[in-house]
Motif scaffolding. Structure first.
Motif, short mmCIF file in Angstrom:
data_model
loop_
_atom_site.label_atom_id
_atom_site.label_comp_id
_atom_site.label_asym_id
_atom_site.label_seq_id
_atom_site.Cartn_x
_atom_site.Cartn_y
_atom_site.Cartn_z
N THR A 234 -52.79 -9.01 17.19
CA THR A 234 -52.91 -7.76 16.45
C THR A 234 -51.91 -6.72 16.96
N LEU A 235 -51.72 -6.69 18.28
CA LEU A 235 -50.69 -5.81 18.84
C LEU A 235 -49.31 -6.15 18.27
N LEU A 236 -49.03 -7.46 18.23
CA LEU A 236 -47.75 -7.88 17.66
C LEU A 236 -47.62 -7.41 16.22
N SER A 237 -48.68 -7.60 15.43
CA SER A 237 -48.62 -7.25 14.01
C SER A 237 -48.46 -5.75 13.81
N VAL A 238 -49.23 -4.97 14.57
CA VAL A 238 -49.18 -3.52 14.39
C VAL A 238 -47.79 -2.97 14.75
N HIS A 239 -47.26 -3.39 15.89
CA HIS A 239 -45.97 -2.84 16.32
C HIS A 239 -44.81 -3.41 15.51
N ALA A 240 -44.91 -4.66 15.10
CA ALA A 240 -43.88 -5.20 14.22
C ALA A 240 -43.91 -4.49 12.87
N GLY A 241 -45.11 -4.18 12.37
CA GLY A 241 -45.21 -3.44 11.12
C GLY A 241 -44.65 -2.04 11.24
N ALA A 242 -44.86 -1.42 12.42
CA ALA A 242 -44.31 -0.08 12.63
C ALA A 242 -42.79 -0.10 12.61
N LEU A 243 -42.21 -1.12 13.26
CA LEU A 243 -40.76 -1.25 13.24
C LEU A 243 -40.24 -1.51 11.84
N GLU A 244 -41.02 -2.26 11.03
CA GLU A 244 -40.59 -2.56 9.67
C GLU A 244 -40.62 -1.31 8.80
N ALA A 249 -36.83 5.04 13.40
CA ALA A 249 -37.56 5.64 14.51
C ALA A 249 -36.61 5.87 15.68
N PRO A 250 -36.96 6.80 16.59
CA PRO A 250 -36.11 7.05 17.76
C PRO A 250 -35.93 5.78 18.60
N GLN A 251 -34.81 5.71 19.30
CA GLN A 251 -34.48 4.53 20.09
C GLN A 251 -35.54 4.25 21.15
N ALA A 252 -36.05 5.31 21.77
CA ALA A 252 -37.06 5.12 22.82
C ALA A 252 -38.34 4.51 22.24
N GLU A 253 -38.73 4.97 21.05
CA GLU A 253 -39.95 4.42 20.44
C GLU A 253 -39.75 2.97 20.02
#
Length: 419
Positions: A234-244, A249-253
């Motif tokens: 779920t962590l993978l899915s949530v953060h991959a979705g955020a990147l998509e 988004a800022p480089q640090a994020e």
């Protein structure tokens, strides 16, 4: 390969030994149905032919002794002796039919035994065959008739050398011993069939137990896979979705999300190795990594916070060291699944994890999160997590409830026995 009888799977009969010719046809028919003729009657084995020929020779030998005795008996006329010998010869020839018609042969030899001393051996073999191949009620009736006719037979043709009473007693004892021998052979065969049937049932039960153990192992694997890997994936899915959805988004994020994805993937692989190790070796895997317990809740909450969740942990357990490892592991899995569901279905909300109780009163685990604001992006899932948690809590001797409170918050509450 196994056959199915009704609802029960019955394994194939065991392979016969190489010296199968030593077994009687009835036994081979039970062990090897292919040995039967198309009509269902078992084929004679080499042993059957040897036994039948021996019975025929024995009947002939006793018949010759009886014929000689009748010829020398002054109480029997020459014509009566000739008839006696002819009837005896016919009875000896009929011995070959003893396997096909044991009851008919025994009935036919009743009048022959009354009229012919030469047929005495054939009559004994017919009674023996009847006792081996037919139920006891047939043996009792025909055996009783034969024994009852002994005094009449010896009265019609008394022995020239022995007193009447002695010959009656000897004939009755010999006939009773023959019937008893036949009943003993039948009992041994029935015992063999019973032991064989018991062995087949034991094989069936062992196969069913093995199948059940395999099914339980598969269920345990599936349960552990879901409980452990769903949190990481779920962590993978949530953060991959955020990147998509946030390519700008800022480089640090972006770097932080990539780090969480990498760390979650690494932890998922570690957890997968842990599951396989536990299923093979018990509570610890081959690397010595322990299963999570109640003390690991702090680490779980810290991981969730690092992933961007707002989590409040309230632990009020009177004696954490006295909580059994299995209960603590179940509580950990409930908290893990609750955090996973909150991350998927209510992102951005504050999740409260409360653990109270202790030995003697039970452990109460509550995971609560308010309703999310706005529309939530869809995150795929199996929908079996809460069902698995309910089953896990039930197997531990506790209970689990979940649902929406009056204020719209979703709550998972479990009670687990402790101590």
């Amino acid at each position: 390969m196994s056959t199915v009888s009704g609802d029960e799977a019955v394994p194939d009969p065991p392979a016969l030994p190489g010296r199968r010719w030593l077994l009687p046809s009835a036994v081979i028919h039970e062990f090897d149905p292919a040995a039967a003729r198309p009509g269902g009657r078992p084929r004679r084995t080499a042993r059957d032919w040897i036994v039948d020929f021996s019975c025929f020779l024995l009947a002939v030998l006793i018949g010759l002794i009886g014929a000689d005795s009748v010829g020398d008996n002054p109480h029997v006329t020459h014509s009566a002796a000739t008839l006696d010998q002819l009837l005896g010869a016919a009875a000896c020839a009929a011995v070959w039919l003893r396997r096909r018609w044991p009851l008919g042969l025994a009935v036919a030899t009743v009048p022959l035994g009354l009229l012919s001393d030469t047929a005495g051996g054939a009559c004994m073999i017919a009674l023996f065959t009847l006792a081996v191949h037919r139920p006891f009620r047939h043996v009792a009736w025909l055996g009783g008739v034969n024994i009852a006719l002994v005094p009449l037979s010896l009265r019609l043709r008394p022995d020239a050398d022995l007193p009447y009473v002695v010959t009656v007693v000897l004939a009755v004892v010999l006939m009773t011993a023959t019937i008893g021998w036949g009943l003993l052979v039948r009992a041994k065969r029935q015992l063999m069939f019973s032991l064989r049937d018991r062995a087949r049932r034991a094989e069936t039960e062992a196969a069913l137990r093995a199948e059940q153990a395999q099914r339980l192992a598969r269920e345990a694997i599936a349960r552990e896979m879901h409980d452990v890997l769903a949190h990481r994936l779920t962590l993978l899915s949530v953060h991959a979705g955020a990147l998509e959805f946030r390519p700008d988004a800022p480089q640090a994020e972006v770097a932080r999300a990539a780090g969480v994805i990498r760390e979650s993937a690494h932890e998922a692989l570690q957890d997968l190795r842990e599951i396989i190790g536990v299923l093979r070796a018990g509570d610890h895997d081959d690397t010595g990594r322990p299963q999570p317990t109640l003390a690991a809740l702090d680490t779980l909450v810290a991981e969730s916070r690092e992933a961007g969740m707002k989590v409040t942990l309230d632990t009020r357990v009177t004696d954490p060291a006295a909580v059994p490892a299995s209960v603590g592991r179940t509580a950990y899995r409930i908290a893990q699944e609750g955090l996973t569901n909150a991350r998927k279905h209510a992102p951005g909300t504050e999740v409260t994890v409360t653990v109270t109780g202790g030995p003697g009163e039970g452990l109460v685990m509550t995971v609560r999160n308010p309703a999310p604001d706005g529309e939530v992006p869809h995150v795929p899932g199996s929908g079996q997590g809460l069902i698995g948690l309910t089953e896990r809590a039930t197997l531990a001797g506790g209970r689990l409830e979940h649902g929406v409170d009056a204020d719209g918050a979703f709550r998972v509450r479990a009670w687990l026995p402790c101590g």
